[in-house]
Design a protein around this motif. Structure first.
Motif, PDB file in Angstrom:
ATOM      1  N   PHE A  39      39.573  43.669  44.965  1.00  0.00           N
ATOM      2  CA  PHE A  39      39.648  42.401  44.235  1.00  0.00           C
ATOM      3  C   PHE A  39      40.494  42.443  42.958  1.00  0.00           C
ATOM      4  N   LYS A  40      41.031  43.590  42.584  1.00  0.00           N
ATOM      5  CA  LYS A  40      41.751  43.629  41.311  1.00  0.00           C
ATOM      6  C   LYS A  40      43.057  42.841  41.329  1.00  0.00           C
ATOM      7  N   ALA A  41      43.657  42.600  42.487  1.00  0.00           N
ATOM      8  CA  ALA A  41      44.940  41.911  42.563  1.00  0.00           C
ATOM      9  C   ALA A  41      44.795  40.398  42.681  1.00  0.00           C
ATOM     10  N   ARG A  42      43.577  39.909  42.879  1.00  0.00           N
ATOM     11  CA  ARG A  42      43.363  38.461  43.012  1.00  0.00           C
ATOM     12  C   ARG A  42      43.045  37.851  41.654  1.00  0.00           C
ATOM     13  N   LYS A  43      43.660  36.726  41.380  1.00  0.00           N
ATOM     14  CA  LYS A  43      43.479  36.093  40.075  1.00  0.00           C
ATOM     15  C   LYS A  43      42.035  35.687  39.830  1.00  0.00           C
ATOM     16  N   ASP A  44      41.356  35.184  40.854  1.00  0.00           N
ATOM     17  CA  ASP A  44      40.004  34.671  40.647  1.00  0.00           C
ATOM     18  C   ASP A  44      38.955  35.777  40.523  1.00  0.00           C
ATOM     19  N   THR A  45      39.302  36.994  40.899  1.00  0.00           N
ATOM     20  CA  THR A  45      38.319  38.093  40.824  1.00  0.00           C
ATOM     21  C   THR A  45      38.802  39.268  39.961  1.00  0.00           C
ATOM     22  N   ALA A  46      39.992  39.143  39.386  1.00  0.00           N
ATOM     23  CA  ALA A  46      40.565  40.264  38.614  1.00  0.00           C
ATOM     24  C   ALA A  46      39.672  40.655  37.436  1.00  0.00           C
TER      25      ALA A  46
END
Length: 450
Positions: free
Chosen positions: A88-95
């Motif tokens: 999830f580190k690369a997704r804006k909503d879960t970074a």
């Protein structure tokens, strides 16, 4: 080195000694029979324990089991967290959540895997099975420089038996073993060995005859031709030569390490009659335990001379006493041969002075603060429980309780109330286990869905 008679004299003397004493020893029966406190070096830490050596070992096994469980649980938690971060580190909503969990990992106090001795598993090289007698002495005798050590010795040992030899220094134990091994000829009588008998002989001073130019691995491979390199590395690891230590030159090894290496070379030589002449002389208590476990797995005939009463009791089916020109066979271990029961209870050896001190500890116990129970401690929301209202004590309360138990333990040890101290050690372990569980719960709550 002290022989058994000298060791027992020392133990009897210290049993009646009214003062305090500090002992560094590798003799398990001394540590079991005399001491009431253990200072054990574990890794780079000194662990203090109230009790004798056997009780310390039992406590260490429990601590290692608990630490291994904590280590495995934490490693599983770390893997799950790292998988979440990677996903999830690369997704804006879960970074942000991924970054938060990375910070949590960075702050996490890592639990180390316990340092335990590996289980001894050795494939001994095959040698023909000897049915019936492995060897027999028939009226054998030997003298040196006009001094007769013994004469008229009649001794027969069957294939697969383990025989322990004991007696005072200079009585002739080594000479007897050398006769059995075929290294000496008797002055009178004869020594018979089965045609199938193949001898592996560890003699005193074997560590000095090692080739200093070889590495540890090369030295063992030289004596054990039927093993692969990986098998030899595994065996060396069992005997406390882990990892890169196998590449050390023999020349730089300590005396104890050289002894262990020489013993390994003897154990791995193809044989069906293993002869060991005082193999524990240069070994520490951990190495002695490893040697005993290894010899116990050897299914052929063993004859060994030792001053270690624990080894003579643990391994010997029969024992031979060599003393005052006589060689006497007993159908049992050292305890049977000596007619003495070796106690492992420190309380048996308690001196009158210590008994008086134990009476004085009543006032200490009555004057010490009581162990704080969860219901008597202030907690979150005034209930003495966790915030979820589960009825479990909060982490702060548990830590306060742990501090109190440690204070009571220190007071009990200072007053030499070791029965009370042992109870507090058990209570400390239980509280520490509960603290770890509460910490794990709080971490899991912090990783829950948001």
């Amino acid at each position: 080195y002290l022989d058994i008679r000298s060791i027992e004299w020392l133990q009897d003397y210290l049993t009646g000694f009214r003062g305090a004493f500090l002992m560094v020893a590798h003799d398990r029966y001394l540590l079991d029979g005399l001491v009431e406190r253990i200072w054990a070096i574990e890794g780079q830490k000194v662990i203090e324990f109230a009790g004798n050596y056997s009780e310390y070992l039992a406590d260490k096994r429990r601590r290692d089991e608990l630490q291994l469980k904590r280590y495995e649980e934490q490693q599983q938690f770390i893997r799950r967290t790292e998988e979440f971060i990677a996903r999830f580190k690369a997704r804006k909503d879960t970074a942000k959540r991924a970054q938060s969990r990375q910070k949590l990992l960075d702050r996490l106090e890592r639990v180390e895997a316990p340092q335990t001795v590996p289980e001894i598993k050795i494939r001994f090289p095959e040698a023909g099975t000897v049915h019936g007698k492995a060897f027999e002495l028939r009226g054998a005798g030997k003298a040196f420089g006009g001094r007769r050590l013994f004469s008229g010795v009649n001794l027969a040992v069957a294939g697969g038996e383990k025989v322990g030899v004991f007696g005072p220094n200079g009585a002739g134990k080594t000479t007897l073993l050398r006769l059995i091994a075929g290294k000496l000829e008797p002055d009178e009588g004869s020594v018979w060995r089965s045609e199938k008998t193949r001898v592996a002989y560890y003699e005193q001073g074997a560590e000095e005859k090692l080739d200093d130019s070889l590495t540890v691995l090369e030295s063992v491979a030289q004596a054990a031709e039927t093993y692969t390199e990986n098998e030899l590395k595994g065996i060396l690891g069992m005997f406390l030569f882990p990892g890169d230590m196998v590449d050390k030159r023999v020349a730089v090894l300590s005396g104890g390490e050289r002894s262990r290496l020489a013993i390994i070379r003897t154990l791995l030589a193809p044989s069906n009659l293993l002869i060991l002449d005082e193999p524990t002389n240069h070994l520490d208590i951990q190495s002695r335990a490893i040697l005993i476990d290894a010899v116990a797995l050897y299914r052929r005939t063993v004859v060994f001379a030792a001053h270690d009463r624990f080894m003579l009791d643990r391994l010997a089916d029969k024992t031979v006493r060599v003393e005052a020109g006589e060689v006497v066979l007993f159908p049992g271990n050292f305890a049977y041969a000596s007619g003495r029961k070796v106690s492992t209870s420190a309380s048996r050896f308690e001196s009158p002075k210590r008994q008086g001190m134990r009476k004085d500890t009543r006032a200490v116990r009555q004057g010490s603060a009581p162990v704080l129970q969860p219901s008597s401690l202030p907690g979150r929301e005034g209930r003495g429980e966790d915030s979820a209202g589960s009825g479990r004590p909060a982490l702060a309360q548990l830590e306060q309780r742990l501090a109190q138990v440690k204070r009571d333990y220190a007071a009990a040890v200072a007053a030499m109330d070791f029965a009370r101290a042992r109870t507090l050690v058990q209570e400390q372990r239980e509280v520490e286990k509960e603290i770890e569980a509460r910490k794990a719960d709080e971490v899991e709550e912090g990783l829950g869905p948001r």
